[in-house]
Design an enzyme around this catalytic site. Structure first.
Site, mmCIF file in Angstrom:
data_model
loop_
_atom_site.group_PDB
_atom_site.id
_atom_site.type_symbol
_atom_site.label_atom_id
_atom_site.label_comp_id
_atom_site.label_asym_id
_atom_site.label_seq_id
_atom_site.Cartn_x
_atom_site.Cartn_y
_atom_site.Cartn_z
ATOM 1 N N ASP A 177 3.577 3.844 6.545
ATOM 2 C CA ASP A 177 2.621 3.422 7.664
ATOM 3 C C ASP A 177 3.455 2.865 9.062
ATOM 4 O O ASP A 177 4.707 2.461 8.846
ATOM 5 C CB ASP A 177 1.560 2.344 7.573
ATOM 6 C CG ASP A 177 2.327 1.095 7.575
ATOM 7 O OD1 ASP A 177 3.287 0.757 6.877
ATOM 8 O OD2 ASP A 177 1.885 0.203 8.352
ATOM 9 N N LYS A 198 17.054 4.407 2.338
ATOM 10 C CA LYS A 198 17.736 4.251 3.346
ATOM 11 C C LYS A 198 19.016 3.283 3.020
ATOM 12 O O LYS A 198 19.054 2.208 3.430
ATOM 13 C CB LYS A 198 17.203 3.566 4.580
ATOM 14 C CG LYS A 198 15.827 4.454 5.193
ATOM 15 C CD LYS A 198 15.491 3.488 6.441
ATOM 16 C CE LYS A 198 14.059 3.632 6.692
ATOM 17 N NZ LYS A 198 13.478 2.604 7.900
ATOM 18 N N VAL A 249 10.361 5.834 9.736
ATOM 19 C CA VAL A 249 9.400 7.126 9.273
ATOM 20 C C VAL A 249 8.205 6.815 8.630
ATOM 21 O O VAL A 249 7.601 5.596 8.444
ATOM 22 C CB VAL A 249 10.346 7.689 7.892
ATOM 23 C CG1 VAL A 249 11.408 8.390 8.201
ATOM 24 C CG2 VAL A 249 10.584 6.531 6.671
ATOM 25 N N ASP A 305 14.596 -0.324 1.918
ATOM 26 C CA ASP A 305 15.091 -0.395 3.122
ATOM 27 C C ASP A 305 16.076 -1.496 3.144
ATOM 28 O O ASP A 305 17.214 -1.270 2.641
ATOM 29 C CB ASP A 305 13.983 -0.797 4.158
ATOM 30 C CG ASP A 305 14.468 -0.614 5.548
ATOM 31 O OD1 ASP A 305 15.079 0.339 5.971
ATOM 32 O OD2 ASP A 305 13.967 -1.709 6.314
ATOM 33 N N ARG A 318 -0.568 6.777 6.997
ATOM 34 C CA ARG A 318 -0.038 6.939 5.775
ATOM 35 C C ARG A 318 -0.427 8.220 5.292
ATOM 36 O O ARG A 318 -0.004 8.587 4.363
ATOM 37 C CB ARG A 318 -0.737 5.804 4.820
ATOM 38 C CG ARG A 318 -0.320 4.343 5.157
ATOM 39 C CD ARG A 318 -1.061 3.549 4.315
ATOM 40 N NE ARG A 318 -0.789 2.317 4.640
ATOM 41 C CZ ARG A 318 0.324 1.287 4.557
ATOM 42 N NH1 ARG A 318 1.153 1.722 4.012
ATOM 43 N NH2 ARG A 318 0.375 0.079 4.969
ATOM 44 N N LYS A 356 0.927 -1.257 0.070
ATOM 45 C CA LYS A 356 -0.008 0.150 0.125
ATOM 46 C C LYS A 356 0.860 1.317 0.065
ATOM 47 O O LYS A 356 0.390 2.452 -0.482
ATOM 48 C CB LYS A 356 -0.803 0.103 1.385
ATOM 49 C CG LYS A 356 -1.753 -1.173 1.537
ATOM 50 C CD LYS A 356 -2.770 -1.078 2.664
ATOM 51 C CE LYS A 356 -3.631 -2.223 3.050
ATOM 52 N NZ LYS A 356 -2.667 -3.025 3.863
ATOM 53 N N GLY A 357 2.142 0.997 0.536
ATOM 54 C CA GLY A 357 2.893 2.363 0.842
ATOM 55 C C GLY A 357 3.043 3.074 -0.501
ATOM 56 O O GLY A 357 3.314 4.443 -0.352
HETATM 57 P P1 IMP Z 1 12.595 -3.563 2.075
HETATM 58 O O1 IMP Z 1 12.142 -5.012 1.458
HETATM 59 O O2 IMP Z 1 13.407 -3.900 3.577
HETATM 60 O O3 IMP Z 1 13.472 -2.958 1.434
HETATM 61 O O4 IMP Z 1 11.473 -3.111 2.730
HETATM 62 C C1 IMP Z 1 10.557 -2.282 1.815
HETATM 63 C C2 IMP Z 1 9.258 -1.927 2.508
HETATM 64 O O5 IMP Z 1 9.384 -1.925 3.807
HETATM 65 C C3 IMP Z 1 8.713 -0.719 2.038
HETATM 66 O O6 IMP Z 1 7.839 -0.777 0.874
HETATM 67 C C4 IMP Z 1 8.080 -0.012 3.303
HETATM 68 O O7 IMP Z 1 6.527 -0.530 3.088
HETATM 69 C C5 IMP Z 1 8.409 -0.798 4.432
HETATM 70 N N1 IMP Z 1 9.330 0.199 5.218
HETATM 71 C C6 IMP Z 1 10.898 0.139 5.095
HETATM 72 N N2 IMP Z 1 11.218 1.110 5.992
HETATM 73 C C7 IMP Z 1 10.047 1.638 6.514
HETATM 74 C C8 IMP Z 1 9.836 2.707 7.353
HETATM 75 O O8 IMP Z 1 10.782 3.660 7.819
HETATM 76 N N3 IMP Z 1 8.562 3.289 7.712
HETATM 77 C C9 IMP Z 1 7.622 2.723 7.058
HETATM 78 N N4 IMP Z 1 7.637 1.484 6.305
HETATM 79 C C10 IMP Z 1 9.097 0.897 6.068
HETATM 80 MG MG MG Z 2 4.713 -0.868 4.750
#
Ligand code: IMP
Ligand code: MG
Length: 185
Positions: A163, A135, A157, A107, A169, A47-48
């Site tokens: 969220d 990040k 964040v 992330d 959101r 959803k983000g």
């Molecule tokens: P990754 O697979 O670890 O890169 O995570 C990606 C997903 O984690 C993003 O699409 C977000 O939905 C969630 N996410 C990562 N960091 C944050 C944060 O600081 N706040 C909220 N959601 C996050």
């Molecule tokens: Mg998320």
């Protein structure tokens, strides 16, 4: 949590809505240049990614098609499970198209690495990633955004689509979540 009004959980604004809009406009111009004459298919990650997706496609001055997918890698906490689950896929064929995946934040990079590998099996002409926030210090896998809005430090964040436990959101700025809100979880 339930009783907190949305500002109660905000430590500070990290990226203001004005700065976000500047980044969106820069990315839109760059994408418009890069995809001239190409069959562009934009894939928003729910959803983000929904807020950024809505702003970004209006900053791209090209004919394009779009759809959304939904994945889940986080539970309701602030730590990734490392496992990506596809909740809603795209049912149309993607062969012959230039795919642009639109995310809220990179992330660990696990989600986007999984998505790129999955879409690569469907015969697209190219696959690129556009994220509004990044990040880089948190990366666990080798994954780079092709179009990156704003690099941010390692803070949890909320806002502009992101969220905490399903809420916040709708905050227009990107805000740092107060540490004591999630450290008690
Ligand atoms: P990754 O697979 O670890 O890169 O995570 C990606 C997903 O984690 C993003 O699409 C977000 O939905 C969630 N996410 C990562 N960091 C944050 C944060 O600081 N706040 C909220 N959601 C996050
Ligand atoms: Mg998320």
């Amino acid at each position: 949590m339930e009783t907190a009004n949305k500002m109660d959980v905000v430590d500070r604004v990290l990226v203001s809505q004005e700065e976000i809009q500047q980044a969106v406009s820069r990315l839109g111009k760059q994408i418009t240049q890069d995809y001239q004459g190409k069959d562009l298919f934009v894939i928003g990650v729910l959803k983000g990614g929904f807020v950024f997706m809505a702003d970004l496609v209006r900053a791209i001055n090209l004919p394009l098609q779009l759809d959304f997918i939904a994945v889940s890698s986080y539970g309701s906490s602030t730590k990734t499970s490392g496992v990506v689950r596809m909740i809603k896929d795209i049912d149309k064929p993607l062969d012959g198209k230039h795919l642009l995946i639109v995310e809220d934040i990179i992330d660990s990079g696990v989600t986007l690495k999984y998505l790129k590998e999955m879409f690569a099996t469907r015969g697209p002409l190219s696959i690129k990633v556009c994220t509004i926030f990044d990040k880089p210090s948190r990366r666990k896998v080798d994954l780079k955004g092709d179009y990156v809005g704003v690099e941010i430090p390692d803070e949890y964040v909320i806002g502009y689509g992101l969220d905490y436990a399903g809420s916040y959101r709708n905050l227009p700025d990107l805000c740092v979540l107060r540490r004591d809100v999630y450290e008690k979880d």
